[in-house]
Design a protein around this motif. Structure first.
Motif, PDB file in Angstrom:
ATOM      1  N   GLY A  78      38.616  41.514  45.730  1.00  0.00           N
ATOM      2  CA  GLY A  78      39.466  40.843  44.765  1.00  0.00           C
ATOM      3  C   GLY A  78      39.175  41.271  43.350  1.00  0.00           C
ATOM      4  N   ASP A  79      39.925  40.692  42.407  1.00  0.00           N
ATOM      5  CA  ASP A  79      39.769  41.029  40.990  1.00  0.00           C
ATOM      6  C   ASP A  79      40.153  39.837  40.134  1.00  0.00           C
ATOM      7  OD1 ASP A  79      42.641  41.612  39.517  1.00  0.00           O
ATOM      8  OD2 ASP A  79      42.759  41.891  41.681  1.00  0.00           O
ATOM      9  N   ASN A  80      40.045  39.997  38.829  1.00  0.00           N
ATOM     10  CA  ASN A  80      40.587  39.049  37.860  1.00  0.00           C
ATOM     11  C   ASN A  80      40.934  39.820  36.587  1.00  0.00           C
ATOM     12  OD1 ASN A  80      38.177  39.481  36.510  1.00  0.00           O
ATOM     13  ND2 ASN A  80      37.319  37.475  36.977  1.00  0.00           N
ATOM     14  N   PHE A  81      41.571  39.149  35.642  1.00  0.00           N
ATOM     15  CA  PHE A  81      42.007  39.838  34.432  1.00  0.00           C
ATOM     16  C   PHE A  81      40.853  40.197  33.504  1.00  0.00           C
ATOM     17  CE2 PHE A  81      46.373  37.848  35.095  1.00  0.00           C
ATOM     18  CZ  PHE A  81      46.907  39.038  35.561  1.00  0.00           C
ATOM     19  N   ALA A  82      39.706  39.562  33.680  1.00  0.00           N
ATOM     20  CA  ALA A  82      38.548  39.889  32.850  1.00  0.00           C
ATOM     21  C   ALA A  82      37.905  41.215  33.264  1.00  0.00           C
ATOM     22  CB  ALA A  82      37.511  38.771  32.931  1.00  0.00           C
ATOM     23  N   LEU A  83      38.280  41.727  34.439  1.00  0.00           N
ATOM     24  CA  LEU A  83      37.714  42.962  34.992  1.00  0.00           C
ATOM     25  C   LEU A  83      36.215  42.849  35.235  1.00  0.00           C
ATOM     26  CD1 LEU A  83      39.595  45.618  32.807  1.00  0.00           C
ATOM     27  CD2 LEU A  83      40.324  44.529  34.933  1.00  0.00           C
ATOM     28  N   SER A  84      35.726  41.637  35.423  1.00  0.00           N
ATOM     29  CA  SER A  84      34.300  41.451  35.680  1.00  0.00           C
ATOM     30  C   SER A  84      34.056  40.091  36.324  1.00  0.00           C
ATOM     31  CB  SER A  84      33.493  41.551  34.385  1.00  0.00           C
ATOM     32  OG  SER A  84      33.810  40.476  33.522  1.00  0.00           O
ATOM     33  N   ALA A 114      43.367  46.727  37.459  1.00  0.00           N
ATOM     34  CA  ALA A 114      42.713  45.694  38.255  1.00  0.00           C
ATOM     35  C   ALA A 114      41.435  46.309  38.813  1.00  0.00           C
ATOM     36  CB  ALA A 114      43.618  45.218  39.388  1.00  0.00           C
ATOM     37  N   GLU A 115      40.283  45.799  38.385  1.00  0.00           N
ATOM     38  CA  GLU A 115      38.984  46.310  38.836  1.00  0.00           C
ATOM     39  C   GLU A 115      38.591  45.572  40.106  1.00  0.00           C
ATOM     40  OE1 GLU A 115      35.749  48.960  38.382  1.00  0.00           O
ATOM     41  OE2 GLU A 115      37.595  48.773  37.207  1.00  0.00           O
ATOM     42  N   ILE A 116      38.411  46.316  41.190  1.00  0.00           N
ATOM     43  CA  ILE A 116      38.208  45.697  42.502  1.00  0.00           C
ATOM     44  C   ILE A 116      36.729  45.406  42.750  1.00  0.00           C
ATOM     45  CG2 ILE A 116      38.611  45.901  44.969  1.00  0.00           C
ATOM     46  CD1 ILE A 116      41.150  45.800  43.282  1.00  0.00           C
TER      47      ILE A 116
END
Length: 223
Positions: A65-71, A119-121
């Motif tokens: 998964g990911d989120n908009f913070a990329l972390s 999107a950073e996975i």
């Protein structure tokens, strides 16, 4: 020559046993299809249907998964819900609901999607406090819910179904489920995930056993 053939057979049999022991209970591969996936939090759960080929006890799982913070922080709080099937949608309440602390590891993979440039996975791994027995050929629904205090809500990455009869995801809240199709019809996860390759220690143990066996056979042959 007979000794060499015999040892080759032993190695093949042992490696086959390793492979069998390391097969996941169920797995849906990550699918970077240009859509970061649907949000999954208490007021909007995502549930994915699956069936097992053989009975199993679910004890560990991983998902992407990911989120908009990329972390993400090193660990994230989730609730893992399992639902029975009710006419092609999850039942109104889970038969298993467990809180877990999942580790979060950046995979280095990313994709552009509908709502952000990137999107950073991340890969999440968790162990259930109590194992859950699951039957073969029965439709279940898995929901992975972000219950952390983060303002950057978790999105469950898209996957590719491993079950041919999988008819898509559900979204909403228990008792008010809807169908989710299109790019977000599947999610990426692995039930009882295991390493595809035996650990070095296992190889060392295997090698020691083969060497010892070779010595015994050599002595017998030379008698």
């Amino acid at each position: 020559m007979r000794l060499l053939k015999f040892l080759t057979l032993v190695v093949l049999l042992v490696l086959a046993a390793f492979s069998a022991a390391q097969a996941s209970t169920y797995s849906q591969a990550l699918n970077l299809n240009g859509d970061g996936g649907p949000y999954s939090y208490p007021n909007q759960q995502i549930a994915d249907a699956f069936q097992l080929a053989a009975p199993a006890t679910l004890s560990t799982l991983s998902w992407y998964g990911d989120n908009f913070a990329l972390s993400f922080p090193p660990t994230v709080a989730f609730t893992i819900n399992l639902y029975a099937d009710a006419g092609g949608l999850p039942a109104s309440s889970p038969f298993s609901s467990q809180s877990v602390t999942a580790s979060a590891v950046d995979t280095g993979l990313s994709e552009g999607d509908c709502c952000s440039a990137k999107a950073e996975i991340f890969l999440f791994n968790a162990t259930l406090p109590s194992g859950v027995g699951l039957s073969a050929g029965t439709t279940y629904w898995l929901s992975v819910v972000d219950v952390s205090a983060s303002n950057n809500i978790f999105r469950w990455a898209n996957g590719t179904s491993a079950w041919g009869g999988d008819f898509g995801n559900a979204w909403g809240v228990p008792g008010s489920w809807g169908n989710l199709t299109g790019l977000r019809a599947q999610s990426a996860y692995d039930l009882n995930p295991t390493s595809a390759v035996p650990e070095p220690a296992s190889f060392a143990l295997l090698g020691s056993g083969i060497v010892g066996l070779a010595g015994v056979l050599r002595r017998k042959i030379n008698r």
